[in-house]
Design a protein around this motif. Structure first.
Motif, mmCIF file in Angstrom:
data_model
loop_
_atom_site.group_PDB
_atom_site.id
_atom_site.type_symbol
_atom_site.label_atom_id
_atom_site.label_comp_id
_atom_site.label_asym_id
_atom_site.label_seq_id
_atom_site.Cartn_x
_atom_site.Cartn_y
_atom_site.Cartn_z
ATOM 1 N N GLU A 267 -100.263 -74.163 -10.799
ATOM 2 C CA GLU A 267 -100.643 -75.627 -10.463
ATOM 3 C C GLU A 267 -99.690 -76.189 -9.766
ATOM 4 N N GLU A 268 -98.343 -76.031 -10.155
ATOM 5 C CA GLU A 268 -97.359 -76.750 -9.651
ATOM 6 C C GLU A 268 -97.335 -76.455 -8.022
ATOM 7 N N LYS A 269 -97.485 -75.265 -7.667
ATOM 8 C CA LYS A 269 -97.449 -74.946 -6.515
ATOM 9 C C LYS A 269 -98.818 -75.239 -5.559
ATOM 10 N N LEU A 270 -99.920 -75.417 -6.032
ATOM 11 C CA LEU A 270 -101.483 -75.648 -5.602
ATOM 12 C C LEU A 270 -101.735 -76.891 -5.868
ATOM 13 N N CYS A 271 -101.618 -77.283 -6.684
ATOM 14 C CA CYS A 271 -102.070 -78.808 -7.306
ATOM 15 C C CYS A 271 -103.572 -78.857 -7.184
ATOM 16 N N LEU A 272 -104.182 -77.591 -7.528
ATOM 17 C CA LEU A 272 -105.824 -77.838 -7.091
ATOM 18 C C LEU A 272 -106.419 -78.548 -8.420
ATOM 19 N N ILE A 273 -106.017 -78.541 -9.515
ATOM 20 C CA ILE A 273 -106.429 -79.185 -10.699
ATOM 21 C C ILE A 273 -106.461 -80.747 -10.446
ATOM 22 N N GLU A 274 -105.268 -80.920 -9.974
ATOM 23 C CA GLU A 274 -105.018 -82.578 -9.645
ATOM 24 C C GLU A 274 -106.111 -83.071 -8.602
ATOM 25 N N LYS A 275 -106.190 -82.131 -7.757
ATOM 26 C CA LYS A 275 -107.092 -82.563 -6.479
ATOM 27 C C LYS A 275 -108.559 -82.709 -7.134
ATOM 28 N N PHE A 276 -108.953 -81.555 -7.971
ATOM 29 C CA PHE A 276 -110.283 -81.676 -8.695
ATOM 30 C C PHE A 276 -110.372 -82.692 -9.628
ATOM 31 N N GLN A 277 -109.626 -82.886 -10.332
ATOM 32 C CA GLN A 277 -109.625 -84.374 -10.887
ATOM 33 C C GLN A 277 -109.758 -85.450 -10.467
ATOM 34 N N LYS A 278 -109.128 -85.728 -9.331
ATOM 35 C CA LYS A 278 -109.267 -86.982 -8.390
ATOM 36 C C LYS A 278 -110.847 -87.122 -7.914
ATOM 37 N N THR A 279 -111.177 -85.981 -7.672
ATOM 38 C CA THR A 279 -112.672 -85.822 -7.003
ATOM 39 C C THR A 279 -113.686 -86.214 -8.193
ATOM 40 N N LYS A 280 -113.378 -85.518 -9.193
ATOM 41 C CA LYS A 280 -114.366 -85.911 -10.599
ATOM 42 C C LYS A 280 -114.416 -87.384 -10.967
ATOM 43 N N GLU A 281 -113.145 -87.769 -10.862
ATOM 44 C CA GLU A 281 -113.014 -89.187 -11.286
ATOM 45 C C GLU A 281 -114.023 -90.254 -10.214
ATOM 46 N N MET A 282 -113.715 -89.821 -8.738
ATOM 47 C CA MET A 282 -114.444 -90.464 -7.848
ATOM 48 C C MET A 282 -116.095 -90.364 -8.074
ATOM 49 N N VAL A 283 -116.338 -89.115 -8.388
ATOM 50 C CA VAL A 283 -117.865 -88.655 -8.685
ATOM 51 C C VAL A 283 -118.517 -89.533 -9.748
ATOM 52 N N ASN A 284 -117.569 -89.615 -10.702
ATOM 53 C CA ASN A 284 -117.919 -90.341 -11.972
ATOM 54 C C ASN A 284 -118.217 -91.868 -11.790
ATOM 55 N N GLN A 285 -117.376 -92.456 -10.526
ATOM 56 C CA GLN A 285 -117.700 -93.701 -10.345
ATOM 57 C C GLN A 285 -119.113 -93.866 -9.471
ATOM 58 N N ILE A 286 -119.102 -92.982 -8.527
ATOM 59 C CA ILE A 286 -120.454 -92.809 -7.905
ATOM 60 C C ILE A 286 -121.671 -92.843 -8.692
ATOM 61 N N ARG A 287 -121.528 -91.857 -9.699
ATOM 62 C CA ARG A 287 -122.689 -91.713 -10.647
ATOM 63 C C ARG A 287 -122.879 -93.336 -11.364
ATOM 64 N N ASN A 288 -121.832 -93.887 -12.017
ATOM 65 C CA ASN A 288 -121.983 -95.120 -12.639
ATOM 66 C C ASN A 288 -122.555 -96.189 -11.730
ATOM 67 N N ILE A 289 -121.907 -96.067 -10.305
ATOM 68 C CA ILE A 289 -122.658 -97.226 -9.518
ATOM 69 C C ILE A 289 -124.112 -97.060 -9.284
ATOM 70 N N SER A 290 -124.576 -95.706 -9.188
ATOM 71 C CA SER A 290 -125.761 -95.347 -8.688
ATOM 72 C C SER A 290 -126.731 -95.893 -10.107
ATOM 73 N N LYS A 291 -126.288 -95.656 -11.347
ATOM 74 C CA LYS A 291 -126.968 -96.228 -12.545
ATOM 75 C C LYS A 291 -127.062 -97.555 -12.398
ATOM 76 N N ASN A 292 -126.244 -98.473 -12.267
ATOM 77 C CA ASN A 292 -125.810 -99.807 -12.073
ATOM 78 C C ASN A 292 -127.059 -100.435 -10.980
ATOM 79 N N VAL A 293 -126.982 -99.771 -9.801
ATOM 80 C CA VAL A 293 -127.941 -100.199 -8.530
ATOM 81 C C VAL A 293 -129.391 -100.115 -9.283
ATOM 82 N N GLN A 294 -129.681 -98.928 -9.632
ATOM 83 C CA GLN A 294 -131.040 -98.605 -10.275
ATOM 84 C C GLN A 294 -131.520 -99.771 -11.349
ATOM 85 N N GLU A 295 -130.475 -100.167 -12.017
ATOM 86 C CA GLU A 295 -130.774 -101.002 -13.243
ATOM 87 C C GLU A 295 -130.966 -102.319 -12.762
#
Lengths: 116, 116
Positions: A67-95
């Motif tokens: 992980e220290e050499k590749l940082c792929l978990i870090e990269k995945f986590q950031k993506t995950k966080e942003m996708v989470n935001q997308i999901r929440n926004i789409s819920k809010n918009v629908q509501e």
């Protein structure tokens, strides 16, 4: 094992476990994923408790090095966080029926794609 | 080099290049990313053209082995494709004002998160 360690080690295992040698992986799996004790694994493997302990320590170092050499978990986590935001926004918009927020979804998805 | 090979090797390098030894990585970078010829690299490194060729072949095998074991590029590509769909849907919704499609954004983001 502490919950924090289990979470970290499981994540490292999910990403880089495929690079571990079979015999080491089995010991690591039994300890981290199957929650066996050092003594139980030692008995099963026919080695000393200290031997099991050392193997797990070495495996942990090996996985952390990847992980220290590749940082792929870090990269995945950031993506995950942003996708989470997308999901929440789409819920809010629908509501709420408020369309303004959709622009944020576009910005976030563009940002994720930029990083690939 | 063929365009297909450059794309594949660059991607492999982006993900797993950090695991290559420094001296091998430099040769691989010069060939794949900086588009130097085998002869140019051989001259620069003070080794034979065949030596450069063999190093690149070994590096390629090493990188492909990582992906075969970890499948992280495959995983990233699937996510990327779904994020691309999200971006397109959010554009369409903004242009058309048709809210129905937003449910799809939620489904896609949930699907991405499930796979993490």
């Amino acid at each position: 094992m502490e919950v924090n360690s289990v979470v970290e080690l499981s994540l490292l295992y999910d990403f880089y476990g495929g690079l571990m040698k079979d015999n080491k992986r089995r010991i690591f799996e039994d300890y981290v994923l199957n929650d066996y004790s050092l003594s139980e694994i030692a008995k099963e493997q026919g080695i000393s408790r200290q031997g099991v302990h050392d193997t797990i320590k070495r495996c942990t170092k090996e996985l952390r090095d990847y992980e220290e050499k590749l940082c792929l978990i870090e990269k995945f986590q950031k993506t995950k966080e942003m996708v989470n935001q997308i999901r929440n926004i789409s819920k809010n918009v629908q509501e709420s029926g408020n369309m303004v927020e959709i622009a944020k979804i576009e910005t976030l998805s563009a940002k994720i794609l930029e990083e690939y």
